[in-house]
Write an enzyme that holds these catalytic residues in place. Structure first.
Site, mmCIF file in Angstrom:
data_model
loop_
_atom_site.group_PDB
_atom_site.id
_atom_site.type_symbol
_atom_site.label_atom_id
_atom_site.label_comp_id
_atom_site.label_asym_id
_atom_site.label_seq_id
_atom_site.Cartn_x
_atom_site.Cartn_y
_atom_site.Cartn_z
ATOM 1 C CE LYS A 26 -3.346 2.624 2.807
ATOM 2 N NZ LYS A 26 -4.359 2.619 3.868
ATOM 3 C CE LYS A 68 -6.602 8.607 8.139
ATOM 4 N NZ LYS A 68 -7.400 7.484 8.652
ATOM 5 C CG ASP A 101 -9.947 7.733 6.461
ATOM 6 O OD1 ASP A 101 -8.858 7.675 5.855
ATOM 7 O OD2 ASP A 101 -10.056 7.833 7.695
ATOM 8 N NE ARG A 108 -11.335 -0.622 2.858
ATOM 9 C CZ ARG A 108 -12.019 -0.901 3.951
ATOM 10 N NH1 ARG A 108 -13.221 -1.462 3.861
ATOM 11 N NH2 ARG A 108 -11.519 -0.643 5.140
HETATM 12 N N1 BES Z 1 -4.528 4.259 6.751
HETATM 13 C C1 BES Z 1 -5.732 3.993 7.449
HETATM 14 C C2 BES Z 1 -5.592 2.859 8.461
HETATM 15 C C3 BES Z 1 -4.675 3.107 9.626
HETATM 16 C C4 BES Z 1 -5.181 3.526 10.830
HETATM 17 C C5 BES Z 1 -3.323 2.861 9.529
HETATM 18 C C6 BES Z 1 -4.338 3.739 11.904
HETATM 19 C C7 BES Z 1 -2.477 3.074 10.598
HETATM 20 C C8 BES Z 1 -2.997 3.507 11.793
HETATM 21 C C9 BES Z 1 -6.835 3.623 6.476
HETATM 22 O O1 BES Z 1 -6.763 4.192 5.228
HETATM 23 C C10 BES Z 1 -8.112 4.103 7.079
HETATM 24 O O2 BES Z 1 -8.285 5.282 7.180
HETATM 25 N N2 BES Z 1 -8.984 3.177 7.450
HETATM 26 C C11 BES Z 1 -10.216 3.492 8.043
HETATM 27 C C12 BES Z 1 -11.259 2.651 7.371
HETATM 28 C C13 BES Z 1 -12.662 3.032 7.747
HETATM 29 C C14 BES Z 1 -13.029 4.337 7.103
HETATM 30 C C15 BES Z 1 -13.578 1.929 7.285
HETATM 31 C C16 BES Z 1 -10.117 3.181 9.526
HETATM 32 O O3 BES Z 1 -9.483 2.173 9.880
HETATM 33 O O4 BES Z 1 -10.631 3.941 10.327
HETATM 34 ZN ZN ZN Z 2 -4.908 4.757 4.592
HETATM 35 MN MN MN Z 3 -7.706 6.116 5.154
#
Ligand code: BES
Ligand code: ZN
Ligand code: MN
Length: 467
Positions: free
Chosen positions: A236, A248, A318, A322
């Site tokens: 990724k 965020k 966010d 994926r």
């Molecule tokens: N990059 C983040 C996941 C992440 C979170 C990595 C904390 C490292 C530390 C990912 O792109 C993300 O934002 N995921 C969301 C998904 C949600 C919107 C379904 C998440 O995990 O909150």
């Molecule tokens: Zn991310």
């Molecule tokens: Mn994200």
């Protein structure tokens, strides 16, 4: 730092002689036995240390007794952790030369001994105007030279990965990752935005839309004449994840320069493969872009078409990783490889589930997953299997497209996994979620705060074991 394999480390002039000690047993040093154990009742519990001056009476200036805990409980992973602790102590004391006397420790522990020393030696001070000169220059030890050499290469790939993931997003841009990928002397193709459009990568390109940084799709190839196996590793490569329009909160955004840790892992591995020359064909793939909320950003409700023709309704901008991985998986599956492994800081849910000690692993082939789990354990990492039951897809169902990119909050790591699976075709596949382990908020075992180089040791050892 250099590790020098010697006949007898006690005959070497050094700033510190590190003497190993099993709990409740004597050491190989009279000084240690008399002053630390007999007089001061030092026990040698795992991770405990005891420092003795030698007042010019020995060729080493100090003795550091390193507790290894109970003899029957020692394993290579614990040795690595203890050695790292000794090196950190030596750095605090600004010792330049450190000799190790490891009595009763087998030579096949040499790889993890060296890994502990090299990993502890890592610092990220390129943006400090005043740099500390606290690095250990030379280590002397009786050890297996081949295993020390192997560890040195793996550790240098890890340091490369850690440097990249620690690098601020303002410098580690998609174009920069692409430029780095071209430096390894591998067959490398960089696809720009227009070429990605032609390939139909509508999911990846949507994520890139909100940023001024151009997306880059990177494909590196390490080839050999008659490969025993063909593997694609996908990282990724979100060089900054602001969340996009579903922005965020500040505290969650703070570490999001690390959202390319999977890509950094793939680059670290590709950077060193030639030096190992395994008889395996390895493809390194990265869909690199930024996730930003610029005026042309993709929006909730948009419907994207991925490379395999599947349509995705954007539920949350966010959940961008994926989307980029979807197109990268389609691309990898068309290469005719035997196995595809993706590694990604994908979900906060995985971090909630497993914390910072274990990565989540999912996939469609149990024997491949099990081999990755055991390789991780031997390499000093932890992978824990999470389920990929079809029921997890229920919450991703869309009324107007083939799927949504997010669904239920619960079981988020597995939900992301079943989403990815929709883009995997006719290949053995494993997905490694390193969201919790790629970047540390506080030191942990041999690792300092910041980027950890997650995945490098395990995936390199996995590749080397295939050929
Ligand atoms: N990059 C983040 C996941 C992440 C979170 C990595 C904390 C490292 C530390 C990912 O792109 C993300 O934002 N995921 C969301 C998904 C949600 C919107 C379904 C998440 O995990 O909150
Ligand atoms: Zn991310
Ligand atoms: Mn994200």
């Amino acid at each position: 730092m250099e590790i020098k394999v010697v006949e007898n480390s006690k005959n070497i002039e050094s700033d510190i002689l590190v003497v190993s000690m099993f709990e409740g047993e004597k050491t190989s040093s009279e000084l240690a036995n008399t002053y630390a154990i007999d007089q001061d009742n030092f026990k040698g519990k795992f991770g405990e240390t005891y420092l003795l001056p030698t007042y010019g009476k020995e060729i080493y200036r100090k003795v550091l007794i390193l507790g290894l805990g109970k003899k029957e409980e020692l394993n290579p992973n614990k040795l690595r952790e203890a050695v790292a602790k000794a090196i950190k102590k030596a750095m605090q004391m600004e010792a330049k030369t450190v000799a190790f006397s490891l009595d009763g420790i087998e030579f096949d522990y040499s790889e993890q001994f060296a890994m502990g020393a090299f990993i502890a030696d890592y610092t990220f001070d390129k943006y400090k105007s005043e740099k500390k000169d606290n690095k250990v220059k030379e280590i002397y030890v009786q050890a297996n030279q081949d295993l020390v050499n192997k560890a040195e290469k793996i550790a240098s790939a890890m340091a490369f990965t850690r440097n990249l993931a620690n690098e601020p997003a303002q410098y580690a841009t998609p174009s920069e990752l692409a430029a780095i990928a071209c430096d390894f002397g591998l067959e490398t193709k960089i696809y720009d935005k227009e070429e990605c459009e032609k390939m139909g990568m509508g999911a990846f390109l949507a994520v890139a839309k909100g940023s001024i940084q151009e997306p880059k799709f990177i494909h590196m190839k390490y080839s050999v004449a008659n490969p025993k196996k063909r593997i694609a590793i996908i990282g990724k490569g979100i060089t900054f994840d602001s969340g996009g329009l579903d922005i965020k909160p500040p505290s969650s955004m703070l570490t999001m320069k690390d959202d390319m840790s999977g890509a950094a892992c793939v680059l670290g591995i590709m950077s060193i493969l030639k030096e190992f020359h395994p008889q395996v064909e390895v493809h390194g793939i990265i869909a690199a872009c930024e996730n930003m909320p610029g005026c042309s950003a993709y929006k909730p409700g948009d419907i994207l078409t991925a490379k395999n023709g599947k349509t995705i309704e954007v539920d949350n901008t966010d959940a961008e990783g994926r989307l980029t991985l979807a197109d990268a998986l389609c691309y990898a599956c068309e290469l005719g490889v035997d196995e595809v492994i993706d590694i990604a800081t994908l979900t906060g849910a995985c971090m909630v589930a497993l914390g910072s000690n274990a990565a989540g692993i999912m996939g469609n082939d149990d024997s491949m997953i099990n081999e990755l789990i055991t390789t991780a354990e031997k390499s000093g990492e932890r992978y824990w299997k999470l389920p990929l039951w079809e029921e997890y897809f229920d919450s991703l169902k869309s009324d107007i497209a083939d799927m949504k990119n997010t669904g239920s909050r619960w079981g988020g790591a597995s939900t992301a996994g079943v989403f990815l699976q929709k883009f995997v075709k006719d290949v053995k596949w494993a997905h490694i979620d390193i969201a919790g382990v790629a970047f540390l908020e506080k030191p942990q075992k041999e690792l300092i705060k910041g980027a950890t180089g997650a995945g490098v040791r395990t995936l390199l050892n996995y590749i080397l074991a295939q050929g």
